[in-house]
Design a protein around this motif. Structure first.
Motif, short mmCIF file in Angstrom:
data_model
loop_
_atom_site.label_atom_id
_atom_site.label_comp_id
_atom_site.label_asym_id
_atom_site.label_seq_id
_atom_site.Cartn_x
_atom_site.Cartn_y
_atom_site.Cartn_z
N THR A 2 -25.37 -26.39 1.73
CA THR A 2 -24.41 -26.06 0.68
C THR A 2 -23.07 -25.68 1.32
O THR A 2 -23.00 -24.79 2.16
N ILE A 4 -19.50 -24.17 0.86
CA ILE A 4 -18.55 -23.41 0.06
C ILE A 4 -17.59 -22.73 1.00
O ILE A 4 -17.90 -22.48 2.16
N ALA A 8 -15.61 -17.79 -2.67
CA ALA A 8 -16.74 -18.24 -3.47
C ALA A 8 -17.12 -17.20 -4.50
O ALA A 8 -16.91 -16.00 -4.32
N GLU A 12 -22.35 -18.45 -6.04
CA GLU A 12 -22.24 -19.39 -4.92
C GLU A 12 -22.57 -18.71 -3.60
O GLU A 12 -23.26 -19.27 -2.74
N GLU A 15 -26.39 -18.27 -3.23
CA GLU A 15 -27.06 -19.51 -2.84
C GLU A 15 -26.76 -19.84 -1.37
O GLU A 15 -27.63 -20.28 -0.62
#
Length: 277
Positions: A2, A4, A8, A12, A15
Motif C-alpha cells: 500500500t 501512501i 494520510a 489510511e 492500513e
C-alpha cells in the motif's frame, strides 16, 4: 504494498501500519531461518594451505581453481542427494555467490567475497539464534514514504566500497543516483542495481546511526522508477544487513556520499542483542 504519502488519513495510516507489520513479521521470520545469518558460528578465509575448521569435516583450501575440501576416511558432506567423500573441488565460485553443503544438521556455506574464498558454518543450535528476540523498529508512519527522483548516469559506474570485514572491498555497478527533499534540503544517494529488473538498492547511514540504529549501514530497496524517473523511498522499510547481527559478515558499507545529515527515524533499529557501534 500500500503506497501512501505524508498527510494520510487515520484510516489510511492504520492500513499502512497493518501492512508494514505483516511485511516485517515475514522479514524477521526469514532472518531467523535455522540456517540463516543468525546461525553463523564463524568465518574462515581459505588459503592455499589446507586447514581444518571447527565443527566442519575436512581440510579446506583454495587455489585458482576454487575451493577444495579433503575429507579423511569416515568423513563426508552432503550436496543435495550426493555424498561427498575424499577430495572434492568446488570449482571457481563467482563473486557474491555461494555453494551450500551439509554436515549433519550444519549448513556449510562456501562463498566468494571481495575476491577471496571463505567458509561459514551455520548451526541451528547456535546460542545467538536461540536468544534472538526480534529487531526493534520505529513506528511506521507514512510521513517517511518520501517521493524522489532517479537520475541515471550516462554510463553505469563501478563504485568501490568498504566492508564490515576489515581489509575487504566490494565493487558494485551503479546505474545512477536517487534524490529527494527533506527538511528543506535536497539529499542524494548513490544507487546500486536491485534484485529485480529496474529495481534499485541503496545503502546509507544518517544522524540516527550509532544512536538508535546500527552504526555501519542500513539498506533500502526501491521499486523501478516510473517513466519520468519518479520513485518512492519508503524509509519505514529500511533494514539491517547481516553485519548488524554477526561479526562473521562481509556486508558492504555505504558509498562515501550516502551519509545523510538528517535523522531518518524510520525503519529498523539496532538489534537488542548487539551493542550500538
Amino acid at each position: 504494498m500500500t503506497i501512501i504519502e505524508a498527510g494520510a488519513t487515520e484510516r489510511e495510516q492504520s492500513e499502512f501500519t497493518r501492512e508494514w507489520e505483516r511485511w516485517h513479521r515475514a522479514h524477521e521470520t526469514r532472518r531467523a531461518d535455522p540456517h540463516g545469518f543468525l546461525a553463523v558460528t564463524g568465518i574462515t578465509w581459505l588459503t592455499t594451505i589446507p586447514a581444518r575448521i571447527d565443527g566442519v569435516p575436512g581440510a579446506w583450501s583454495t587455489s585458482e581453481a576454487g575451493p577444495v575440501v579433503e575429507l579423511a576416511e569416515g568423513e563426508q558432506l552432503r550436496d543435495g542427494d550426493d555424498l561427498l567423500t575424499g577430495r572434492h573441488a568446488f570449482g571457481p565460485i563467482a563473486e557474491r555467490s555461494s555453494v551450500v553443503v551439509h554436515a549433519g544438521g550444519i549448513a556449510v556455506e562456501v562463498a566468494r567475497r571481495g575476491g577471496q574464498d571463505l567458509v561459514r558454518p551455520r548451526d541451528p543450535g547456535h546460542p545467538y539464534l536461540a536468544r534472538f528476540s526480534g529487531t526493534p523498529a520505529y513506528e511506521p508512519t507514512a510521513d517517511w514514504v518520501v517521493p524522489g527522483r532517479y537520475v541515471a548516469y550516462d554510463v553505469p559506474r563501478e563504485v568501490t566500497v568498504g566492508s564490515a570485514a576489515e581489509g575487504l572491498q566490494h565493487v558494485y555497478e551503479s546505474p545512477g543516483e536517487v534524490e529527494f527533499e527533506r527538511d528543506g534540503a535536497t539529499h542524494r544517494l548513490v544507487a546500486f542495481n536491485g534484485a529485480g529488473p529496474g529495481q534499485l538498492h541503496v545503502l546509507f547511514t544518517d544522524a540516527t546511526s550509532g544512536v538508535t540504529t546500527y552504526a555501519a549501514n542500513r539498506s533500502l530497496d526501491i521499486d523501478a522508477p516510473a517513466a519520468d524517473g519518479s520513485v518512492l523511498l519508503d524509509f519505514t522499510r529500511a533494514v539491517n544487513l547481516p553485519c548488524a547481527y554477526t561479526d562473521h559478515a562481509t556486508c558492504p558499507l555505504p558509498p562515501a556520499g550516502n551519509r545523510l545529515s538528517i535523522a531518518v527515524e524510520a525503519g529498523e533499529k539496532a538489534p537488542l542483542e548487539r551493542e550500538l557501534g
